[in-house]
Motif scaffolding. Sequence first.
Motif, PDB file in Angstrom:
ATOM      1  N   TYR A   1     -28.640  24.254  48.698  1.00 51.77           N
ATOM      2  CA  TYR A   1     -29.966  24.560  48.172  1.00 51.77           C
ATOM      3  C   TYR A   1     -30.060  26.013  47.728  1.00 51.77           C
ATOM      4  CZ  TYR A   1     -35.077  24.827  48.050  1.00 51.77           C
ATOM      5  OH  TYR A   1     -36.376  25.011  47.670  1.00 51.77           O
ATOM      6  N   TRP A   2     -29.336  26.909  48.439  1.00 53.83           N
ATOM      7  CA  TRP A   2     -29.426  28.325  48.151  1.00 53.83           C
ATOM      8  C   TRP A   2     -28.170  28.891  47.494  1.00 53.83           C
ATOM      9  CZ3 TRP A   2     -34.129  30.025  48.550  1.00 53.83           C
ATOM     10  CH2 TRP A   2     -35.003  29.425  49.468  1.00 53.83           C
TER      11      TRP A   2
ATOM     12  N   HIS B   1     -35.810  17.293  54.791  1.00 51.90           N
ATOM     13  CA  HIS B   1     -36.023  18.063  53.565  1.00 51.90           C
ATOM     14  C   HIS B   1     -37.206  17.478  52.785  1.00 51.90           C
ATOM     15  CE1 HIS B   1     -32.326  20.530  53.716  1.00 51.90           C
ATOM     16  NE2 HIS B   1     -31.827  19.490  54.355  1.00 51.90           N
ATOM     17  N   HIS B   2     -37.899  18.349  52.037  1.00 43.82           N
ATOM     18  CA  HIS B   2     -39.029  17.839  51.259  1.00 43.82           C
ATOM     19  C   HIS B   2     -38.570  16.938  50.129  1.00 43.82           C
ATOM     20  CE1 HIS B   2     -38.124  22.017  49.877  1.00 43.82           C
ATOM     21  NE2 HIS B   2     -38.216  21.493  48.669  1.00 43.82           N
ATOM     22  N   LEU B   3     -37.266  16.923  49.834  1.00 40.90           N
ATOM     23  CA  LEU B   3     -36.722  15.939  48.908  1.00 40.90           C
ATOM     24  C   LEU B   3     -37.035  14.512  49.376  1.00 40.90           C
ATOM     25  CD1 LEU B   3     -34.591  15.004  46.686  1.00 40.90           C
ATOM     26  CD2 LEU B   3     -32.891  15.217  48.499  1.00 40.90           C
ATOM     27  N   VAL B   4     -36.951  14.295  50.690  1.00 35.09           N
ATOM     28  CA  VAL B   4     -37.208  12.965  51.253  1.00 35.09           C
ATOM     29  C   VAL B   4     -38.659  12.560  51.038  1.00 35.09           C
ATOM     30  CG1 VAL B   4     -37.204  11.596  53.378  1.00 35.09           C
ATOM     31  CG2 VAL B   4     -35.399  13.288  52.972  1.00 35.09           C
TER      32      VAL B   4
ATOM     33  N   ASP C   1     -24.714  17.315  46.248  1.00 36.13           N
ATOM     34  CA  ASP C   1     -24.082  17.978  47.386  1.00 36.13           C
ATOM     35  C   ASP C   1     -25.074  17.989  48.534  1.00 36.13           C
ATOM     36  OD1 ASP C   1     -22.722  19.514  49.192  1.00 36.13           O
ATOM     37  OD2 ASP C   1     -22.278  21.146  47.802  1.00 36.13           O
ATOM     38  N   LEU C   2     -24.815  17.177  49.558  1.00 37.94           N
ATOM     39  CA  LEU C   2     -25.763  17.012  50.652  1.00 37.94           C
ATOM     40  C   LEU C   2     -25.663  18.110  51.698  1.00 37.94           C
ATOM     41  CD1 LEU C   2     -25.553  13.140  51.182  1.00 37.94           C
ATOM     42  CD2 LEU C   2     -27.168  14.453  49.809  1.00 37.94           C
TER      43      LEU C   2
ATOM     44  N   TYR D   1     -47.732  11.363  41.502  1.00 34.25           N
ATOM     45  CA  TYR D   1     -46.467  11.396  40.759  1.00 34.25           C
ATOM     46  C   TYR D   1     -46.017  12.830  40.527  1.00 34.25           C
ATOM     47  CZ  TYR D   1     -42.957  10.761  37.165  1.00 34.25           C
ATOM     48  OH  TYR D   1     -41.779  10.799  36.467  1.00 34.25           O
ATOM     49  N   GLY D   2     -46.946  13.696  40.110  1.00 37.66           N
ATOM     50  CA  GLY D   2     -46.587  15.095  39.900  1.00 37.66           C
ATOM     51  C   GLY D   2     -46.120  15.763  41.176  1.00 37.66           C
ATOM     52  N   VAL D   3     -46.790  15.470  42.293  1.00 38.75           N
ATOM     53  CA  VAL D   3     -46.404  16.049  43.580  1.00 38.75           C
ATOM     54  C   VAL D   3     -45.025  15.556  44.003  1.00 38.75           C
ATOM     55  CG1 VAL D   3     -46.945  16.072  46.047  1.00 38.75           C
ATOM     56  CG2 VAL D   3     -48.770  16.395  44.366  1.00 38.75           C
ATOM     57  N   GLY D   4     -44.807  14.242  43.913  1.00 33.50           N
ATOM     58  CA  GLY D   4     -43.509  13.681  44.306  1.00 33.50           C
ATOM     59  C   GLY D   4     -42.365  14.190  43.452  1.00 33.50           C
ATOM     60  N   ALA D   5     -42.600  14.309  42.144  1.00 33.81           N
ATOM     61  CA  ALA D   5     -41.557  14.818  41.256  1.00 33.81           C
ATOM     62  C   ALA D   5     -41.208  16.269  41.582  1.00 33.81           C
ATOM     63  CB  ALA D   5     -42.007  14.695  39.799  1.00 33.81           C
ATOM     64  N   ALA D   6     -42.225  17.073  41.911  1.00 40.13           N
ATOM     65  CA  ALA D   6     -41.971  18.476  42.242  1.00 40.13           C
ATOM     66  C   ALA D   6     -41.163  18.603  43.529  1.00 40.13           C
ATOM     67  CB  ALA D   6     -43.295  19.225  42.380  1.00 40.13           C
ATOM     68  N   LEU D   7     -41.521  17.827  44.548  1.00 41.05           N
ATOM     69  CA  LEU D   7     -40.797  17.884  45.813  1.00 41.05           C
ATOM     70  C   LEU D   7     -39.349  17.441  45.649  1.00 41.05           C
ATOM     71  CD1 LEU D   7     -43.488  16.387  48.237  1.00 41.05           C
ATOM     72  CD2 LEU D   7     -42.841  18.790  47.981  1.00 41.05           C
ATOM     73  N   THR D   8     -39.127  16.460  44.790  1.00 38.41           N
ATOM     74  CA  THR D   8     -37.775  15.934  44.589  1.00 38.41           C
ATOM     75  C   THR D   8     -36.922  16.884  43.758  1.00 38.41           C
ATOM     76  OG1 THR D   8     -38.660  13.683  44.681  1.00 38.41           O
ATOM     77  CG2 THR D   8     -36.453  13.952  43.787  1.00 38.41           C
ATOM     78  N   LEU D   9     -37.464  17.380  42.654  1.00 35.42           N
ATOM     79  CA  LEU D   9     -36.694  18.250  41.768  1.00 35.42           C
ATOM     80  C   LEU D   9     -36.467  19.630  42.359  1.00 35.42           C
ATOM     81  CD1 LEU D   9     -38.246  17.332  38.304  1.00 35.42           C
ATOM     82  CD2 LEU D   9     -35.983  16.737  39.166  1.00 35.42           C
ATOM     83  N   ASP D  10     -37.325  20.050  43.280  1.00 36.34           N
ATOM     84  CA  ASP D  10     -37.134  21.362  43.877  1.00 36.34           C
ATOM     85  C   ASP D  10     -35.821  21.446  44.656  1.00 36.34           C
ATOM     86  OD1 ASP D  10     -38.199  24.051  44.632  1.00 36.34           O
ATOM     87  OD2 ASP D  10     -38.065  23.195  46.629  1.00 36.34           O
ATOM     88  N   GLU D  11     -35.357  20.327  45.186  1.00 35.76           N
ATOM     89  CA  GLU D  11     -34.081  20.293  45.904  1.00 35.76           C
ATOM     90  C   GLU D  11     -33.027  19.545  45.098  1.00 35.76           C
ATOM     91  OE1 GLU D  11     -34.977  20.902  50.536  1.00 35.76           O
ATOM     92  OE2 GLU D  11     -35.175  18.830  49.864  1.00 35.76           O
TER      93      GLU D  11
END
Length: 209
Positions: A136-137, A75-78, A130-131, A114-124
């Motif tokens: 996600y949906w 996942h892009h969260l990682v 809940d893993l 930082y902005g990119v990493g925060a977006a990838l993390t918060l998007d998921e």
Amino acid sequence: MAFVGLVVAVLLVLLQLTRLGFLIRTTIPDRPRRRMFIASVSFLITFAGIRILVHRIVNHEGHFQWVMVGGHHIHHLVWGILILLLVGYGWLMDLGRSHSPLSIFWSRMMSVSYGVGAALTLDEFALWLDLQPDAYWSSAGRLNIDAIVIFGALLAVGAWGAPFFRGLQHMWDKRGVVPRGISRISTPIRRARLLRRRKVHRLPPHIEP
């Protein structure tokens, strides 16, 4: 993660080599306002872009696919967590704290990342507690979360970048003045010059600074 690399590269080029980047540097104070502004812009672009990519993958549009490693969906969260860890480590190493050209580059790199990493993390965000992949949906308020996050990003961009927008308006109005007898068709072309490479005026070699 080609999209992430593209976002970082484009933003760094705009900040380093264009008149638009020069305007940002001259109108927004460096710490912390300029860094917050750059991080907010990269967050907004990454968040919007990743939502579009995920939507296209789920609906089997185009040639986009999930990132798979050893049969597991990464996942892009990682990737977001890894980027945030690297940014944190960079700040511990005091990257981007001095005024040398290399240090200034690292400062911008850290802000964009930082902005990119925060977006990838918060998007998921739904996967934080809940893993299960369906989490996600399955959230009924997914659209509300998207709207709140995008609104927050726009608000941050406007708040931290207020001096830049004032300077941009001043430059826009100044370049938008067309002498009498000249068609206004050329005006948008003049305004597009903000993205051209900024000229650097150097002193002749025989003149000491």
